[in-house]
Design an enzyme around this catalytic site. Structure first.
Site, short mmCIF file in Angstrom:
data_model
loop_
_atom_site.label_atom_id
_atom_site.label_comp_id
_atom_site.label_asym_id
_atom_site.label_seq_id
_atom_site.Cartn_x
_atom_site.Cartn_y
_atom_site.Cartn_z
N ASP A 145 1.07 -0.91 0.19
CA ASP A 145 0.15 0.28 0.24
C ASP A 145 0.58 0.89 0.03
OD1 ASP A 145 -1.12 2.68 1.24
OD2 ASP A 145 -2.85 1.02 1.49
N HIS A 146 1.28 1.80 -0.86
CA HIS A 146 2.09 2.86 -1.27
C HIS A 146 1.79 4.49 -0.40
CE1 HIS A 146 -0.35 5.58 -3.98
NE2 HIS A 146 0.27 6.45 -3.63
N HIS A 206 -5.53 3.32 1.06
CA HIS A 206 -4.66 3.95 1.74
C HIS A 206 -5.19 4.71 2.90
CE1 HIS A 206 -3.23 3.06 -2.23
NE2 HIS A 206 -3.34 3.88 -2.45
#
Ligand code: BG6
Length: 496
Positions: free
Chosen positions: A174-175, A237
């Site tokens: 999950d950046h 996010h």
């Protein structure tokens, strides 16, 4: 922390992610001397390329020319959908390992459409590349989002991955967790003594999490049609950021301690009983700065009668002792007025009002704003006496901007995440149980949206903060913050 020698295999290496994020991140890691002494990248894909043409392509696409990482880049043209082709992958890997003088440590990075995950994982396993070749060696696999489409598909994908790799080998990206400012939420909370005593329902009135984008779907209409804002941004996010803002103090900074606490937040989520708690909407065409901006349904790859939302806002509750009945307002959308992501903690107002205020009522809430991007930093809003006669209070800012650190560059999310994976640190990666818990929370909403045509899909003109229904969610609390590009400002007249 030490980084072992290894090979990074990128599936989908001729795609956008490798070009825009992964290889530039590797260049920066090389520059910072974080890469191990013996290291190579093996790009894999159907597009026919040689080592040289692969290097040229990436170099031509890079904003800053690649110098350090280029010699480490190699390429194997291969039909990843054909299980019998994986013998060729093994041969190429063995040859590369021999060439650079390493045993078998290897990261497989799946930068490919999710519908290929299972085939590629089976292919890797069919030639035994999922196993460590000797004691102390390792194999890891990185999986990009979207991880599943709903709870059932996420569970199935986990089951499939776990039948070939162990949980310790799987790195689900999950950046947002790779962003420095997202990690700083934990340091702000648990590295200071002053916040934690008031970080609960006795002192906090509400929490607001925004991830706004100014751009539309661009050329990703095809992908986005099958996703929508709730899947694309909220399930991953925003909920991950919420977990960091809401979790109990972990017993240590280890990956399992932190990930256990995230999971406990997701397990305490109050199921969404009222579908009006979640607002969905699509942007419509508008004139912005004298130019016509197309509506979502006019975008390339989007159905003219699409029911995919480009905006979602919701009220979320965490049913535990710390947060019971404290609303967490979450919102995200494309084509909003500004690109800004932040967490706003609204403290309760003072119990007895002594002073006149020159600003409007909600200004008497102290607010702590943790700005994720842009103008990364922290802002505390508090009351101060207005100079002069009498006792009139006004809200002022106490702020910290990362840019004030002078010269300290914030690493890109992918730089941090790649390095963590190379070092075997899973803290910033999602664990199967937590991932499934977020899908368990979101899936009933998706089902209802999919099956009940009576649930409203609102429109909002491109360049606005979403439909009035989203404003109404937070109305009884004084509305959402209107963030500006500059962290210290808010309100209608700021620079966006
Ligand atoms: C991605 C979504 O995960 O995050 C995109 O798929 C979105 O639709 C992007 O644009 C936003 O990331 P960032 O880092 O630009 O806030």
């Amino acid at each position: 922390m030490k980084t072992d020698n290894h090979i990074l295999v990128i599936f989908g290496a001729s795609g956008d992610l490798a070009e825009k994020k992964l290889v530039p991140a590797l260049e920066r890691l090389a520059e910072a001397k974080f890469l191990p002494e013996r290291f190579a990248v093996l790009g894999v894909g159907r597009t026919p390329l040689t080592d040289d043409s692969f290097r040229e392509k990436l170099n031509a696409a890079a904003d800053n020319k690649l110098s350090r990482i280029l010699p480490a880049l190699h390429y194997l043209t291969m039909d990843t959908g054909d299980i019998s082709a994986y013998g060729g992958l093994k041969t190429a890997l063995d040859a590369l390992a021999k060439k650079i003088g390493i045993d078998c440590n290897c990261i497989f990075y799946l930068s490919i459409p999710p519908s290929w995950y299972t085939t590629v994982v089976k292919g890797i396993a069919s030639v035994g590349l999922n196993f460590n070749c000797k004691e102390g060696a390792w194999k890891r696999i990185v999986v990009e989002k979207p991880f599943g489409y709903d709870l059932t598909s996420a569970k199935l994908l986990n089951r499939e991955l776990l039948s070939y790799f162990s949980e310790e080998q799987i790195y689900r990206i999950d950046h947002y967790l790779g962003k420095e400012t997202v990690q700083n939420i934990l340091v702000t909370r648990f590295g200071n003594a002053i916040f934690e005593p008031v970080w609960n329902r006795n002192f906090i009135e509400r929490v607001e999490i925004t991830a706004a984008e100014q751009t539309g779907v661009g050329n990703r209409g095809g992908y986005y049609e099958g996703a929508g804002a709730l899947r694309d941004m909220v399930q991953n996010h925003l909920m991950q950021v919420a977990a960091l803002a809401a979790m109990e103090a972990p017993s240590s900074a280890s990956d399992s301690a932190i990930r256990n606490e995230s999971l406990r937040v997701f397990q305490a989520l109050r199921p969404i009983a009222d579908i009006d708690q979640v607002v969905r909407a699509q942007y419509t065409g508008a004139m912005i700065a004298g130019k016509h901006v197309p509506g979502y349904r006019e975008e390339h790859g989007v159905a003219r009668d699409s029911r995919t939302e480009t905006f979602a806002a919701m009220t979320m509750y965490i049913d535990n002792w710390r947060w019971h009945d404290v609303p967490f307002f979450l919102r995200t959308g494309k084509r909003l007025p500004s690109r800004v992501s932040e967490v706003v903690i609204y403290f309760k107002p003072v119990p007895h009002k002594l002073f006149n205020s020159i600003a409007h009522v909600s200004d008497m809430n102290n607010r702590l704003i943790m700005r994720i991007q842009p103008d990364e930093g922290l802002l505390l809003k508090y009351a101060m006496k207005t100079p002069g006669a009498g006792f009139t209070a006004q809200t002022v800012n106490m702020d910290f901007h990362y840019s004030d650190l002078g010269g300290a560059e914030l690493p890109e999310a992918y730089e941090r995440l790649l390095l963590d994976c190379m070092q075997g640190d899973q803290t910033l990666y999602l664990r199967a149980d937590a991932l499934e818990a977020t899908w368990a929370y979101i899936t009933p909403v998706l089902d209802r949206w999919g099956n009940d045509p009576a649930v409203k899909m609102y429109g909002y003109p491109a360049g606005t903060w979403g439909p009035p229904a989203a404003e109404e969610l937070a109305n009884s609390y004084g509305g959402w913050r209107q963030p500006c590009r500059n962290l210290s400002n808010d309100g209608t007249f700021c620079e966006l």
